[in-house]
Enzyme design. Structure first.
Site, PDB file in Angstrom:
ATOM      1  N   ARG A 106      43.190  46.173  64.482  1.00 29.12           N
ATOM      2  CA  ARG A 106      42.750  47.199  63.627  1.00 29.12           C
ATOM      3  C   ARG A 106      43.710  48.251  62.960  1.00 29.12           C
ATOM      4  NH1 ARG A 106      41.320  52.357  65.285  1.00 29.12           N
ATOM      5  NH2 ARG A 106      41.249  51.573  67.458  1.00 29.12           N
ATOM      6  N   TYR A 143      30.683  50.729  39.373  1.00 25.91           N
ATOM      7  CA  TYR A 143      29.847  49.909  40.252  1.00 25.91           C
ATOM      8  C   TYR A 143      28.787  50.985  40.728  1.00 25.91           C
ATOM      9  CZ  TYR A 143      28.819  46.873  44.160  1.00 25.91           C
ATOM     10  OH  TYR A 143      28.378  46.022  45.177  1.00 25.91           O
ATOM     11  N   ASP A 200      39.563  51.482  39.277  1.00 20.51           N
ATOM     12  CA  ASP A 200      38.912  50.352  39.799  1.00 20.51           C
ATOM     13  C   ASP A 200      39.043  49.166  38.870  1.00 20.51           C
ATOM     14  OD1 ASP A 200      37.458  47.935  40.727  1.00 20.51           O
ATOM     15  OD2 ASP A 200      35.742  49.343  41.180  1.00 20.51           O
ATOM     16  N   LYS A 219      35.706  39.600  44.387  1.00 22.95           N
ATOM     17  CA  LYS A 219      35.592  39.006  43.347  1.00 22.95           C
ATOM     18  C   LYS A 219      36.716  38.041  42.838  1.00 22.95           C
ATOM     19  CE  LYS A 219      32.007  41.684  43.640  1.00 22.95           C
ATOM     20  NZ  LYS A 219      32.192  43.126  43.315  1.00 22.95           N
TER      21      LYS A 219
END
Ligand SMILES: *Cc1c(COP(=O)(O)O)cnc(C)c1O
Length: 394
Positions: free
Chosen positions: A59, A111, A183, A208
């Site tokens: 983690r 987005y 982005d 993507k």
């Protein structure tokens, strides 16, 4: 093999960050472990205190597959460092919480998840958020003067492929000590490197193009080591690292990123060109077409134009839906960048959360279908769209 900045991008995609293992694996094998063990206390304390490099706990991102991935992500954007995440939204959330607390100016369309995160969650924490359309860029300087700490945008945008000048906006933002975060999901790091144009931070939905096969969900942020150090504790304690399996798969994808994106650039250009002037189509919006309003800026700041374009049809919502439904190879789906070509009507999915009035203001019409070109033969994709458009004349 150790790569350097002088190696080409394809060489770096393949070799950067790979670790040698004792069995001679040609790339970092998958270490499907949540923790790591040590021969004695001194050895673990050295790693905990940062005196020696090493894996510790997954983690924390102290894991060989995650480290391999982050070396590749950093080199892709020419960044000093990178952090990987379990999704693009996780990367955005950690970045905005770490570095956007003095306020965020969001330019143009972003987005849907980003819009909601800024408008609802960030505002609920008392963080000032401003939304500016491209046509309102003249107001940017006045808002920057109020001390808002971050400018956030996408270029090209979804779904109208609006292009923003990264260099110009970064210069203005830096005059007021604001960070610029971009982005870069639609452009891909193969076609556009915002950091080289003056931006401070780059975000990707690796779900993507970076993943490229519609089989993983992941995200990334790239920038200076100092900025990554500020984001790191948020990622760690919000628990946002990618699973080792995902990190390993994403590394596999990045090794073929250049080949895939070059093909998608070619297909995007070929299909967009073939459809321009079709009687059923009012506009083809694609950064590689001279008819797109931001084309000149796109040519300056992009090396290729990727595989995303939007068709605005000479048809109402009902007939536009019929065209989407008639497609055979191209499937209806809300994602992009994968092997299979996809399409979506923005009013039904990505922008369904906006009011009709707000969509109008943003130039998002019910006659639009957004396309993501996959790896199929471009002639087949052109033929598929042409046959679907025949419903308009039946
Ligand atoms: C999909 C997408 C995101 C969100 O990424 P997830 O991996 O789904 O969290 C952010 N920005 C853009 C441009 C996207 O297309």
């Amino acid at each position: 093999m150790k790569t350097t900045k002088n190696h080409g991008i394809s060489t770096r995609c393949v070799h950067t960050g790979e670790v040698d293992d004792q069995f001679g694996a040609p790339h970092t094998p998958l270490y499907n472990t949540s923790t790591f063990v040590f021969p004695n206390t001194k050895a673990i304390v050295d790693v905990v205190q940062g005196k020696k490099p090493g894996s510790l706990y997954t983690r924390y991102g102290m894991h060989p597959n995650i480290k391999t991935l982050e070396a590749k992500l950093a080199t892709l954007e020419g960044a000093e460092a990178a952090l990987s995440f379990g999704s693009g939204m996780a990367a955005e959330a950690a970045t905005l919480l770490a570095l956007g607390r003095k306020g965020v100016i969001c330019i143009g369309d972003v987005y849907g998840g980003t819009m909601e995160l800024l408008d609802s969650q960030l505002r609920s924490l008392g963080i000032p958020v401003h939304f500016l359309l491209g046509s309102e860029l003249g107001q940017l300087e006045d808002i920057l003067k109020e001390g808002v700490g971050m400018v956030y945008f996408e270029t090209p945008t979804n779904p109208v492929l609006e292009i923003f000048d990264i260099e110009e906006i970064s210069t203005l933002a830096h005059k007021y000590d604001a960070l610029v975060c971009i982005d870069n999901t639609f452009a891909t790091p193969i076609n556009q490197n915002p950091l080289a144009l003056g931006a401070d931070l780059v975000i990707h939905s690796a779900t993507k193009y970076l993943g490229g096969h519609s089989d993983i969900t992941a995200g990334a942020v790239m920038g200076s080591q100092e900025h990554m150090n500020a984001i790191m504790p948020w990622r760690k304690n919000l628990g946002q690292v990618p699973a080792p399996e995902v990190a390993s798969l994403l590394c596999r994808s990045i090794r073929s990123l250049v080949i895939r994106v070059e093909r998608q650039n070619k297909t995007g250009q070929a299909v967009a060109e073939a459809l321009e002037g079709h009687p059923g189509i009012k506009r083809v919006l694609y950064p590689g077409l001279a008819s797109l309003p931001g084309h000149d800026i796109a040519r300056r700041q992009m090396k290729g134009f990727a595989g995303m374009f939007t068709l605005e049809l000479n048809a109402g919502y009902e007939d536009t839906t019929k065209v989407a439904d008639r497609l055979e190879i191209i499937r209806i789906g809300p994602s992009l960048g994968g092997a299979e070509s996809l399409c979506t009507q923005p009013v039904t999915t990505t922008h369904s959360g906006l009011s009709e009035e707000e969509r109008k203001r943003r130039g998002i019409s019910p006659s639009m279908i957004r396309f993501s070109m996959g790896f199929e033969d471009p002639e087949d994709l052109i033929a598929d769209i042409r046959q679907a458009l025949e419903v308009l004349t039946e």
